[in-house]
Design a protein around this motif. Sequence first.
Motif, PDB file in Angstrom:
ATOM      1  N   SER A 138     -26.009 -71.096 -37.084  1.00  0.00           N
ATOM      2  CA  SER A 138     -27.053 -71.492 -37.573  1.00  0.00           C
ATOM      3  C   SER A 138     -27.492 -72.697 -36.977  1.00  0.00           C
ATOM      4  O   SER A 138     -26.573 -73.622 -36.582  1.00  0.00           O
ATOM      5  N   THR A 140     -28.947 -74.874 -38.675  1.00  0.00           N
ATOM      6  CA  THR A 140     -29.027 -75.633 -39.732  1.00  0.00           C
ATOM      7  C   THR A 140     -28.607 -76.849 -39.743  1.00  0.00           C
ATOM      8  O   THR A 140     -28.723 -77.875 -40.117  1.00  0.00           O
ATOM      9  N   ALA A 192     -37.325 -77.554 -42.368  1.00  0.00           N
ATOM     10  CA  ALA A 192     -36.195 -76.683 -42.289  1.00  0.00           C
ATOM     11  C   ALA A 192     -35.121 -77.211 -43.188  1.00  0.00           C
ATOM     12  O   ALA A 192     -34.460 -76.576 -44.032  1.00  0.00           O
ATOM     13  N   LYS A 193     -35.070 -78.361 -43.102  1.00  0.00           N
ATOM     14  CA  LYS A 193     -34.150 -78.809 -44.135  1.00  0.00           C
ATOM     15  C   LYS A 193     -34.130 -78.708 -45.691  1.00  0.00           C
ATOM     16  O   LYS A 193     -33.430 -78.258 -46.219  1.00  0.00           O
ATOM     17  N   GLU A 196     -33.870 -75.175 -46.612  1.00  0.00           N
ATOM     18  CA  GLU A 196     -32.616 -74.427 -46.556  1.00  0.00           C
ATOM     19  C   GLU A 196     -31.834 -75.237 -47.761  1.00  0.00           C
ATOM     20  O   GLU A 196     -31.214 -74.279 -48.769  1.00  0.00           O
ATOM     21  N   GLU A 197     -32.448 -76.426 -48.523  1.00  0.00           N
ATOM     22  CA  GLU A 197     -31.750 -76.813 -49.483  1.00  0.00           C
ATOM     23  C   GLU A 197     -32.211 -76.181 -50.806  1.00  0.00           C
ATOM     24  O   GLU A 197     -31.907 -75.982 -51.740  1.00  0.00           O
ATOM     25  N   LYS A 199     -33.161 -72.919 -50.907  1.00  0.00           N
ATOM     26  CA  LYS A 199     -32.716 -71.763 -50.904  1.00  0.00           C
ATOM     27  C   LYS A 199     -33.596 -70.812 -50.514  1.00  0.00           C
ATOM     28  O   LYS A 199     -33.850 -69.549 -51.130  1.00  0.00           O
ATOM     29  N   PHE A 201     -34.520 -69.979 -47.317  1.00  0.00           N
ATOM     30  CA  PHE A 201     -34.066 -69.178 -46.299  1.00  0.00           C
ATOM     31  C   PHE A 201     -32.527 -69.185 -46.154  1.00  0.00           C
ATOM     32  O   PHE A 201     -32.072 -70.430 -46.568  1.00  0.00           O
ATOM     33  N   CYS A 202     -31.970 -68.236 -45.849  1.00  0.00           N
ATOM     34  CA  CYS A 202     -30.299 -68.150 -45.637  1.00  0.00           C
ATOM     35  C   CYS A 202     -30.109 -68.515 -44.093  1.00  0.00           C
ATOM     36  O   CYS A 202     -29.004 -69.341 -43.877  1.00  0.00           O
ATOM     37  N   GLU A 203     -31.076 -68.169 -43.299  1.00  0.00           N
ATOM     38  CA  GLU A 203     -30.626 -68.486 -42.010  1.00  0.00           C
ATOM     39  C   GLU A 203     -31.835 -69.146 -41.154  1.00  0.00           C
ATOM     40  O   GLU A 203     -32.957 -69.127 -41.556  1.00  0.00           O
ATOM     41  N   VAL A 204     -31.590 -70.100 -40.473  1.00  0.00           N
ATOM     42  CA  VAL A 204     -32.753 -70.961 -39.769  1.00  0.00           C
ATOM     43  C   VAL A 204     -32.552 -70.687 -37.995  1.00  0.00           C
ATOM     44  O   VAL A 204     -31.303 -71.038 -37.776  1.00  0.00           O
ATOM     45  N   ASN A 251     -30.697 -61.353 -45.714  1.00  0.00           N
ATOM     46  CA  ASN A 251     -30.931 -62.861 -45.718  1.00  0.00           C
ATOM     47  C   ASN A 251     -32.251 -63.183 -45.053  1.00  0.00           C
ATOM     48  O   ASN A 251     -32.571 -62.594 -44.005  1.00  0.00           O
TER      49      ASN A 251
END
Length: 451
Positions: A138, A140, A192-193, A196-197, A199, A201-204, A251
């Motif tokens: 990823s 991420t 995006a960060k 992600e933090e 939760k 999204f599981c994938e970026v 995901n």
Amino acid sequence: MDFLISIAGEIVKPAWVAISRHFGYLICYKSNIEKLERKFNELDALKKEVQIKVDAARRERLEEAKGVVQTWFADVNTMEGEVKRIKDQATVISNNCFPHINLHYKLGREAAHHMETTDDLIRKGNFDSVSHKGPPPSTTDSLLFNEDYMIFDSRKSHEKKMLEALQVEAVHLIGLCGMGGGGKTTLVKEVAKQAEEQKLFCEVVMVTVSQNIDLKRIQKEMAAILGLELKEDNVRVVAANLAKRLTTTENKVLVILDDLWESFNLSDAGIQFPQMGTNCKVVITTRNKGVCEGMRCQEIVELKTLSDEESWSLFKSRAGDAVESPTIRNLAHNVARECAGLPLALVVLGTALKGKSPEIWEAVLMQLNKQLFQSIQLSFNFLESEAAKSCFLLCCLYPEDWNIPREELMPMMVGGGLLADVETLNEAQSRVYLLLDHLKACSLRQRSRAH
């Protein structure tokens, strides 16, 4: 009597076997070590073959070694250390004139036991397959590293708006537009960060599109990040495979298409709405608001330039406290001002000028206008109509930061024959309004510069 002898023989036999085995450790310790070394060479050759297979799987199919294979490698490495230790100790005692019976016995026994373990490792090393599909890589990790991001009031609201939109089930496509160098990429990385933090999204997946849309490259980069093996070269087949991956995954995936210069059909790249439901959402960044509108973004965020105070704060953070010195202060403020609130220019120039002499600052200030002009010219060249280009050039006749009256532009454009296809003054005035809005959408005009 024979019966007693027979019984005694059966009792003594196992004991003698054990005694002879241990006696052999002492007498044959050298040959045991040599046999172990030959056996380990066979194991080491097998290890190299397995490693070649693992490397090929990783390179060609983006797969990773199975857990059992990784454990086997670790056991082989441990055995390699043991073999080296036994050989080194045997070399030491062979150079000593005094016999070391206990050490001879110990090394002979260890060599014999390690031969059995080595045989077992050779049997286990004949894997039917050595790899499997690993978790998709990823972007991420790279997104979490966002060196140029500073929290400004003018950015907080945009970040919040985008995060809120990403949580709305009906919103699939979000557009972020603004001038080149205005911080769109930096902001979308921060979003995006945060996503992600939280939760969300599981994938970026983040792909830079740039001026020329290369579908094959976009698909290839998306597939690599998603861990999807591409066996076909046809863009339609690949698009179907990507669509299946994004639709069937458990995901949730965030796809970021950075730096679009023109609209294009997302389904051509493998992103199909609404079939994907809530599994996949897309954020695009562009200099042109028209791209967001053309792609039917359900949420459009317009990124403005930094305020004077924010610009100076960012510039100073990169150039250092020396900008407050009497010899540099005025030059530094002028350079920061010429950056026009664009974070990229402020960061690049601030970092480059840190610790430089006043002469360097003056030389950079002289060149800055030319560099900024080239950036503006790039956006100017992408204007769709000659009327829009002419309207922009007429705006450039006014002083910097001047509030340009819209009613003054219309007579100049009509008189110059730039609106030859209009029939009434009202139609001409409406056309000028549309052109000014178009310049604003292309980030070539700031708000309230024409009224």
